[in-house]
Design an enzyme around this catalytic site. Structure first.
Site, short mmCIF file in Angstrom:
data_model
loop_
_atom_site.label_atom_id
_atom_site.label_comp_id
_atom_site.label_asym_id
_atom_site.label_seq_id
_atom_site.Cartn_x
_atom_site.Cartn_y
_atom_site.Cartn_z
N ARG A 108 0.83 -1.21 0.00
CA ARG A 108 0.00 0.00 0.00
C ARG A 108 0.86 1.26 0.00
O ARG A 108 1.41 1.65 1.03
CB ARG A 108 -0.89 -0.02 1.24
CG ARG A 108 -1.79 1.19 1.42
CD ARG A 108 -2.95 1.23 0.48
NE ARG A 108 -3.81 0.05 0.64
CZ ARG A 108 -4.69 -0.35 -0.30
NH1 ARG A 108 -4.82 0.33 -1.43
NH2 ARG A 108 -5.41 -1.42 -0.09
N ARG A 138 1.66 -6.14 -9.92
CA ARG A 138 2.06 -5.62 -8.61
C ARG A 138 2.34 -6.74 -7.61
O ARG A 138 2.81 -6.48 -6.51
CB ARG A 138 1.01 -4.64 -8.07
CG ARG A 138 -0.36 -5.25 -7.77
CD ARG A 138 -1.31 -4.21 -7.18
NE ARG A 138 -2.62 -4.76 -6.87
CZ ARG A 138 -3.53 -4.14 -6.12
NH1 ARG A 138 -3.28 -2.96 -5.60
NH2 ARG A 138 -4.70 -4.71 -5.89
N HIS A 196 -0.32 3.76 -10.28
CA HIS A 196 -1.29 4.09 -9.21
C HIS A 196 -0.61 4.93 -8.12
O HIS A 196 -0.49 4.51 -6.96
CB HIS A 196 -1.79 2.76 -8.65
CG HIS A 196 -3.00 2.83 -7.77
ND1 HIS A 196 -3.08 3.65 -6.68
CD2 HIS A 196 -4.17 2.16 -7.82
CE1 HIS A 196 -4.24 3.46 -6.09
NE2 HIS A 196 -4.93 2.57 -6.78
N ASP A 209 -13.38 8.68 -5.66
CA ASP A 209 -12.89 7.61 -6.55
C ASP A 209 -13.47 7.93 -7.94
O ASP A 209 -14.63 7.69 -8.20
CB ASP A 209 -13.38 6.25 -6.03
CG ASP A 209 -12.65 5.09 -6.69
OD1 ASP A 209 -11.83 5.33 -7.59
OD2 ASP A 209 -12.92 3.93 -6.30
N GLU A 212 -3.55 8.93 -10.67
CA GLU A 212 -3.10 7.77 -11.44
C GLU A 212 -3.14 8.04 -12.94
O GLU A 212 -4.17 8.45 -13.47
CB GLU A 212 -4.00 6.57 -11.10
CG GLU A 212 -4.10 6.31 -9.60
CD GLU A 212 -5.21 5.35 -9.22
OE1 GLU A 212 -5.47 4.40 -9.98
OE2 GLU A 212 -5.83 5.55 -8.15
O1 LIG Z 1 -6.99 -1.53 -2.61
P1 LIG Z 1 -6.44 -1.59 -4.01
O2 LIG Z 1 -6.72 -2.89 -4.69
O3 LIG Z 1 -4.98 -1.24 -4.05
O4 LIG Z 1 -7.20 -0.46 -4.84
C1 LIG Z 1 -7.19 0.87 -4.44
C2 LIG Z 1 -8.02 1.74 -5.37
O5 LIG Z 1 -7.46 1.73 -6.66
C3 LIG Z 1 -8.07 2.60 -7.62
O6 LIG Z 1 -7.78 3.93 -7.33
C4 LIG Z 1 -9.55 2.40 -7.75
O7 LIG Z 1 -10.16 3.42 -8.49
C5 LIG Z 1 -10.20 2.31 -6.40
O8 LIG Z 1 -11.54 1.89 -6.57
C6 LIG Z 1 -9.47 1.32 -5.50
O9 LIG Z 1 -10.10 1.21 -4.26
#
Ligand SMILES: O=P(O)(O)OC[C@H]1O[C@H](O)[C@H](O)[C@@H](O)[C@@H]1O
Length: 285
Positions: A62, A85, A156, A201, A258
């Site tokens: 994260r 990833r 991201h 989002d 992103e």
């Molecule tokens: O928790 P993850 O799988 O890393 O995703 C984290 C985030 O990624 C992107 O930004 C999506 O638009 C979100 O909907 C999602 O929650």
């Protein structure tokens, strides 16, 4: 500007410390080819890395710059955000070919494991270039299959902010978007910078290629090329509190901006390549 890479394990994982002669530094791990730190000036960290991130194989880290490939989110049959990833990449060395400036190059190719999820034979390379005040990350994908390949992708990026109060993202004022907190509901352009008072989002399809994130800790300009869409994400207080690898209050310290291609996937004919990059420029005094 010369760029060096030296091994520096991070949370028990193989990782590289990238340094320029003027003191800019970045760290990139081989797991996920994930940039986890960028300091244009020593001590001035511009990326967010969760203190509660999980570092075990099979789990996404994260923070930093996760590489989303070959599927964005849940838009397909693969695990959320694809396998890149969660994969071990190889460090090839420093090379200037793809970005026109020296970059650390990491590579991921198809394997029996990736082909179980996604049949395409491919070669992906992540190029990480550092200069005085900028970090540029390029993702290059070559279709090595005999058939055409289709994928969605994103860098991201978790940009660190001291606090969400006073943080605003500019550059998307005139762009309509899809609100992913409401099932991708189409929304008109908002006519103002984005502030982060609640869960955010959004997918901005075919968006402007430049945004600027202002906050109390300075300003970062975000440019992209090759990618078409911009995704903007902050989980807000209650979602962050419910996520084991974030936790209460952690949403206050980042905004994800992103560089993405989500709405219209990339299609590559056999032997064809694609390159997308995102550049972060530190504009703080
Ligand atoms: O928790 P993850 O799988 O890393 O995703 C984290 C985030 O990624 C992107 O930004 C999506 O638009 C979100 O909907 C999602 O929650």
């Amino acid at each position: 500007m010369p760029l060096t890479a030296q091994p520096l394990p991070h949370h028990g994982r193989d990782s590289l410390l990238l340094l320029t002669s003027d003191g800019a530094r970045a760290q990139v791990g081989l797991y996920g080819a994930q940039v986890t730190s960028w300091q244009p000036v020593p001590g001035r960290e511009r990326l967010y890395l969760s203190p509660n991130a999980t570092w075990t194989t099979g789990t996404a880290i994260r923070g930093g710059i996760p590489v989303v490939f070959p599927q964005f989110g849940g838009r397909g049959p693969l695990a959320k955000h694809g396998f890149a990833r969660l994969s071990d990449w190889r460090f090839l060395g420093i090379d200037a070919t793809a970005l026109g400036q020296p970059a650390a190059v990491l590579e991921l190719s198809d394997s029996a494991d990736t082909r179980r999820h996604w049949p395409t034979r491919f070669r992906a390379r992540l190029h990480v270039a550092l200069s005085a005040s900028a970090l540029r990350v390029g993702l290059e994908v070559r279709n090595e299959d005999t058939a055409a390949a289709t994928f969605t992708t994103a860098l991201h990026t978790y940009l660190r902010v001291d606090s969400l109060e006073g943080t605003v993202l500019e550059g998307l004022e005139r762009a309509p978007y899809l609100d992913s907190t409401r099932g991708d509901t189409p929304m008109p352009a908002q006519g103002e910078g984005i502030r982060f008072n609640t869960e955010t989002d959004r997918i901005y399809p075919d968006s402007p290629h430049e945004t600027v994130l202002h906050g109390r800790n300075g300003r970062v300009r975000v440019r992209m090329s090759g990618f078409k869409d911009t995704v903007v994400w902050n989980p807000g207080a209650s979602l962050a509190a419910s996520m084991a690898d974030l936790g209460p209050g952690e949403h206050e310290h980042f905004v994800c901006v992103e560089a993405a291609t989500v709405i219209e996937p990339v299609t590559l004919a056999s032997g064809e390549s694609w390159l997308g990059w995102q550049q972060l420029v530190d504009e703080s005094d």
